[in-house]
Design an enzyme around this catalytic site. Structure first.
Site, mmCIF file in Angstrom:
data_model
loop_
_atom_site.group_PDB
_atom_site.id
_atom_site.type_symbol
_atom_site.label_atom_id
_atom_site.label_comp_id
_atom_site.label_asym_id
_atom_site.label_seq_id
_atom_site.Cartn_x
_atom_site.Cartn_y
_atom_site.Cartn_z
ATOM 1 N N ASP A 172 45.004 44.238 36.226
ATOM 2 C CA ASP A 172 44.479 43.016 36.829
ATOM 3 C C ASP A 172 44.680 41.877 35.817
ATOM 4 O O ASP A 172 45.089 42.093 34.676
ATOM 5 C CB ASP A 172 42.997 43.200 37.193
ATOM 6 C CG ASP A 172 42.578 42.311 38.366
ATOM 7 O OD1 ASP A 172 43.181 41.237 38.553
ATOM 8 O OD2 ASP A 172 41.647 42.690 39.093
ATOM 9 N N GLU A 201 35.034 36.678 43.629
ATOM 10 C CA GLU A 201 34.752 37.468 42.430
ATOM 11 C C GLU A 201 33.356 37.194 41.870
ATOM 12 O O GLU A 201 32.391 37.073 42.612
ATOM 13 C CB GLU A 201 35.880 37.281 41.405
ATOM 14 C CG GLU A 201 37.236 37.698 42.006
ATOM 15 C CD GLU A 201 38.342 37.878 41.007
ATOM 16 O OE1 GLU A 201 38.101 38.426 39.912
ATOM 17 O OE2 GLU A 201 39.476 37.486 41.320
#
Length: 627
Positions: free
Chosen positions: A308, A513
């Protein structure tokens, strides 16, 4: 002597010519050769620097033809909101990709780069692309075929901009709605998530019969490489805190969070992204057992594993505290491509030093590069590296918008219909003297689409092309019906206007997020005030725009109707289609709707399961024509 020399020179010339032709035949450039043969041929020609370049993914804003050539970069990405220009056209994107790609093709071996982007609910970074409902809404449809069609439409729009790779789908099993990424999860139930992995076949294309098992697959120029994420346990963190620790035994991991990866690998998913989160205290980006021994060896995954964004940096606390250690741990764990995305010289230098010192074995580098090249060959990147304008008209086209409208319709979950079951409010009459539309989310396309739309966090207002719920209501009701919009009216205004009924559209602002992590899960003001002032004075249906269940229990008695609309995307007409009965309500809750946050985490099958609305609940209505 002269007569003898002449034919000999001719023979020598022919031999040299033959040798030159032989030398010019390069196996890896021959599309007729099998993928494994091409990979093997190319790898034996590559230097360490060229191999490490393939493992390096950098952000678009750092890319330039010179950087790509000097550092032999193998991949570029657009982070959330990273675009060639504000409101860039499909042609602008294609031109940018081609400039980068030509630089990569001009290097010694001419290895094309792979460009990736987060197209997670349509091609959501791109202005005027079709924005589909977020995954939580798609989970409510229980319709894997719909999701597959969305995958195919998304692939066309991504390819329209010259991009061959999307970081989707998210196959997290969100077990706690306090997590800011819960809307990226199809459901709390792994079986729903597994069914929705059909999107991979939409994105990448249907796997042919007798195709090599667990091998990456991309059908052609109308399809893209997909990425199942985030491996593994991202949706199971304690209290739903993003990037936190998932505390669960191996059996629990196996039975809840891993099943959708079995399906994804079986469907030929090209790549898998590691999770920021930890499993029982071990960072997933450093978990060799799960990445190498389980995913690659036991499941037989043959594509590549990508990190990521700065995922390897976050192996240490604080992030980046010991970058050399982070590189060592992540690459040795089995990460093949690193989404650096900024300090690529630092990554390349550290990795080179670690390989030369034999801290990271050459066999590990070769495994990573073999997987990356395998995907590039499979998807035809070597044979068709430069995109063209042939698909630019696919971006946000009518057919795709109709599909998004269908998805929005099917995602709606009707939670209450009438103060008593004998007096349903929905479907609403199209012909009514005067109706009120209220709420912060009624005429806000940005809120309707949610996070990961144009910007990473999403934003408020008319951020892209589409139809708001208010616009949809106005175009659906009878021309004689007077639609009055007031975002936050007081009770006096509502009472004095003699409205036939009201539609209140409220919910969460956009987020993504960590910014979306919430311990209270309340609808922000003025949402609750609007519900109380309107529903206390007139018959009302409340439409909740949110990425997850939120606190509604205190207000439900006031409401005549309650609809969970999730984050329906750019086509608000799909919401009006169902409110007014052109289509019936069919959606079922993909998540448990709690009474209070004190109950969390609470999932279907738990011992003390006492929800406001149970997993799978959803009232139905018939289309008005069939009434």
């Amino acid at each position: 002597m002269g007569t003898w020399r002449t034919p000999m020179l001719g023979i020598l010339f022919l031999m040299c010519l033959a040798a030159t032709i032989q030398a010019e035949y390069i196996k890896y450039k021959d599309p007729n050769q099998p993928v494994n043969v091409r990979v093997k041929d190319l790898m034996k020609r590559m230097t360490l620097a060229e191999k490490i370049g393939q493992m390096t993914q950098i952000e678009r804003k750092h890319a330039s033809p010179q950087v790509l050539k000097d550092y032999l970069i193998g991949s570029i990405l657009s982070g959330g909101g990273s675009v060639p220009a504000p409101q860039a056209s499909a042609k602008d994107w294609v031109n940018m990709i081609n400039e980068y790609q030509k630089a990569c093709l001009s290097t010694r071996l001419g290895i094309p780069m792979i460009y990736g982007i987060d197209a997670v609910h349509g091609h959501n970074n791109v202005y005027n692309a079709t924005i589909f409902p977020h995954n939580v809404g798609l989970g409510a449809t229980r319709d894997p075929d719909l999701v597959k069609r969305i995958g195919a439409a998304t692939a066309l729009e991504v390819r329209a901009t010259g991009i061959p790779y999307t970081f989707a789908p998210c196959i997290a099993v969100c077990r706690d709605p306090r997590w800011g990424r819960c809307y990226e999860s199809y459901s709390e139930d792994h079986r729903v998530v597994q069914a929705m992995t059909q999107i991979i076949l939409g994105l990448q294309g249907d796997i042919p019969a007798n195709y090599t098992k667990n091998f990456p697959y991309v059908s052609g120029k109308n399809n893209v490489a997909a990425c199942a994420k985030h491996f593994v346990g991202d949706g199971g963190t304690q209290k739903g805190i993003n990037e936190n620790n998932t505390v669960i035994n191996f059996h629990g991991l196996l039975s809840t969070h891993l099943p959708a990866y079995y399906d994804s690998v079986a469907k030929g998913v090209s790549t898998i992204m590691a999770s920021y989160s930890s499993w029982n205290g071990i960072k997933m980006h450093a978990n060799r057992y799960l990445i190498t021994d389980f995913l690659k060896k036991k499941l037989g995954f043959k594509g590549f594993v990508i990190s990521d964004w700065q995922g390897i940096d976050r192996i240490t606390t604080p992030p980046g505290a010991n970058y050399s250690y982070s590189v060592q741990m992540s690459v040795n764990a089995g990460i093949d491509m690193v989404m650096v995305p900024d300090d690529y010289p630092g990554f390349i230098n550290n990795l080179t030093t670690l390989v030369n010192a034999k801290v990271i074995p050459m066999s590990r580098i070769d495994d990573a590069v073999r997987r990356i090249l395998r995907v590039k060959f499979v998807m035809g990147l070597f044979d068709n590296p430069l995109p063209d304008y042939n698909l630019v008209d696919q971006l946000g086209n009518k057919e795709h918008r109709e599909l998004a409208r269908e998805a929005a319709r099917k995602s709606l979950v009707l939670l209450k219909n009438g103060k008593s079951s004998k007096k349903p409010l929905l479907p609403l009459p199209k012909k009514a003297g005067k109706i009120l539309v209220a709420g912060s989310h009624a005429d806000n396309l940005g809120y309707q689409c949610g996070g990961w739309t144009i910007e990473w966090q999403g934003s408020s207002g008319r951020i892209t092309g589409g139809t708001t719920i208010l616009e949809a209501i106005k175009s659906t009701v009878d021309p004689s019906t007077n639609v009055v919009f007031s975002e936050n009216p007081d009770a006096g205004f509502v009472k004095s206007n003699n409205f036939a009924y009201a539609i209140v559209v409220v919910g969460e602002p956009s987020y993504s997020e960590t910014a979306g992590d919430s311990l209270n899960l309340t609808i922000p003001e003025p949402g609750p005030s609007t519900i109380q002032s309107v529903c206390g004075a007139v018959k009302c249906v409340v439409v909740i725009i949110s990425g997850r269940p939120v606190v509604v229990e205190p207000y439900v008695p006031l409401m005549d109707g309650l609809v969970a609309a999730w984050l329906p995307g750019s086509e608000g007409q799909g919401v009006a289609d169902v409110l007014f009965g052109d289509f019936g309500f069919t959606g079922k809750l993909p998540r448990t709707w709690f009474k209070s946050v004190e109950q969390l985490p609470m999932n279907v099958g738990d011992k003390n399961y006492d929800p406001l609305f149970a997993f799978g609940f959803g009232l139905t209505t018939k289309p008005r024509t069939a009434v």
